[in-house]
Design a protein around this motif. Structure first.
Motif: not given
Length: 542
Positions: A81-89, A108-113, A278-282
């Motif tokens: 499964v490929e997860i691409t973070a977008q609209n990263v605050t 910084m770099v940020i992502s999620t599993y 705090s941080v958010s992304f789609t």
């Protein structure tokens, strides 16, 4: 480190060591140049370039004389499964002396599993957990006495004793243990229930610069597509620049340097920073099957026993641009390793069938956390209990012949005893890893097999070059890490010197052929952490 000596089985094998067919330099050049050309767009899994790269490897395996390795197919599907973070605050920290705001990619770099369309960490209490290690067998627990569920943990890279000379520290001194790897730190943070896990990047203990982190973490993230969608992982995982970490601690009224020093001591206790993150992304989510490519040279009398050669075919695809170039070609890493795989297939096929089968596997998604090899190890085509051992290749020597040979993570398996006389026959010597702090043993595909009991050799030329000695070799290593590793500059160079690669590949050929024509079952040394699982699998096979 365990002293090297020759086992009786090793002596028996040495006497039967075959001559080595010529390793084709033309194959090494052609395969490396082809796979790392711009037309392959950096070989990212799940892109059109994957189909092109895997088809080319199949073409070369066929031409070498191999047969399909998966019940008539050249491929093993690996569900990703490929997860691409977008609209990263920005990643913000509030509640301190002054707000701290970190921008994506630069600070910084940020992502999620987690396989979920959106991530939002809001006003999460921040805790400094030192090195983020929970190692009861070493009497160490950075999470002792604190509950980090729903909180954001800030973690140091590497082990507490990484600056110690030698290997005598609680965490093996200069040599990184798995506890020092970023993969472990995120795994442990998730087990502790942390909402977010942030590693502080520091070039020396990380063994690579911020540019590597940018290229590796600012694009799509891959995970195995598994039940539960990895919702047991932290919501957010990432890295921050060292100077930004210092600014964060200063805002919290803390001295980063003093706390980092305190974290090296046994008995360190986590420190709440009194600020909130705090941080958010789609996320754009794409599920697809990637592919391991496998060909086999069937054995003549013991075809169910297997010798395995591996190399990963994937790289980063399109990445952070350098001078307008956004293709991470991955020439050394690891088009060269696949070229070595093809050249060994040609040599072994030319020598004819051995008693045991010999498999050649180009695996996917190594750059995403050894996912292709992990999937094979957990879903083997050939039972691991019947897999004798093998060799993994991740970057060949393209800077000329070396006087030394280095075994990554030396002191673990009896394969080391078998390679000693072969190295000596080339007039070379085995030396300790020159840079054990980089944790090389945990950074490539042999580790996936080791964890499940299969001895795999990962070794190659050291830094003592015939031309220029250790100074030239070390300078070349540092130059590659600083200027090319995981960057667009890792491109094919027609002026590379392949003679050192030929030396190493000759050793890999000889080791594989001895195992394939013999009856030995190399094991882990009695003190190795993988010995018990190997003993169990072999007992079940018998």
């Amino acid at each position: 480190m365990r002293p090297l000596f020759l086992l009786p089985a090793a002596l028996a094998l040495i006497a039967a060591a075959p001559d080595s067919p010529r390793v084709s330099v033309e194959t090494l050049k052609e395969v490396t140049k082809t796979l790392s050309s711009d037309s392959f767009e950096g070989r990212a899994p799940g892109t059109p370039a994957e189909e092109k790269a895997t088809a080319y490897i199949v073409e070369r395996f066929k031409a070498a004389g191999l047969t399909p390795g998966n019940h008539g197919s050249w491929y093993q599907n690996v569900p990703l499964v490929e997860i691409t973070a977008q609209n990263v605050t920005p990643l913000t920290f509030t509640g301190g002396k002054a707000p701290v705001s970190l921008d994506f990619r630069t600070d910084m770099v940020i992502s999620t599993y987690r396989v979920t369309p959106a991530i939002a960490v809001k006003d999460s209490d921040v805790v400094f957990v030192g090195y983020g290690i929970n190692a009861p067998e070493r009497g160490w627990n950075d999470y002792a006495g604190i509950d980090v569920k729903g909180k954001t943990v800030v973690i140091l890279i590497n082990d507490p004793d990484w600056q110690m000379p030698g290997r005598d520290g609680l965490f093996e001194g200069k040599a990184m243990t798995y506890y020092g790897r970023w993969t472990y730190k995120f795994e442990e943070a998730a087990r502790q229930g942390a909402a977010a896990a942030i590693i502080v990047h520091d070039t020396e203990p990380a063994a690579y610069g911020w540019g590597v982190v940018q290229s590796s973490w600012s694009g799509p993230v891959h995970e195995l597509d598994a039940a539960g969608d990895h919702m047991d992982q932290s919501q957010a995982i990432g890295w921050i620049q060292l100077d930004k970490a210092k600014a964060l601690f200063a805002s919290a009224g803390k001295d980063f340097g003093a706390l980092a020093e305190a974290a090296k001591q046994k008995g360190f206790r986590a420190v709440p920073l009194g600020v909130k993150a705090s941080v958010s992304f789609t996320n754009t989510i794409r599920r697809q099957a990637s592919k391991n490519v496998i060909g086999v040279l069937p054995g003549s009398t013991a075809p169910d026993d297997l010798i395995l050669y591996t190399a990963h075919w994937d790289h980063l695809g399109r990445c952070t641009p350098v001078n307008g170039d956004d293709i991470c070609n991955g020439a050394l890493d690891n088009a060269s390793g696949v070229a070595g795989l093809v050249s060994l297939a040609e040599a072994q096929a030319k020598a004819g069938p051995a008693k045991r089968s010999i498999a050649f596997m180009a695996v996917t998604a190594e750059e995403s956390g050894l996912l292709g090899s992990l999937y094979y190890a957990e879903h083997p085509i050939y039972p691991l209990s019947h897999t004798v051992g093998g060799v993994n290749m991740d970057g060949l020597n393209i800077i000329g012949p070396a006087r030394d040979f280095v075994i990554t993570g030396a002191g673990k398996s009896e394969l080391e005893d078998l390679i000693v006389p072969l190295v000596a026959a080339e007039g070379r010597v085995i030396k300790p890893e020159p840079n054990p702090e980089r944790g090389g043993y945990f950074r490539s595909d042999h580790f996936s097999f080791a964890k499940l009991g299969v001895p795999m050799l990962d070794g190659g030329s050291g830094e003592d070059l015939v031309k220029g000695g250790e100074a030239a070799g070390h300078a070349a290593t540092l130059d590659y890490i600083e200027h090319r590793y995981h960057k667009p500059q890792d491109e094919y160079d027609p002026n590379w010197d392949w003679s050192g690669a030929v030396q190493d590949l000759t050793l890999y050929y000889q080791l594989g052929r001895q195992l394939a024509d013999g009856s030995a079952w190399p094991n882990w040394y009695p003190t190795a952490e993988f010995r018990a699982i190997r003993d169990k699998s072999r007992a079940e096979a018998k």
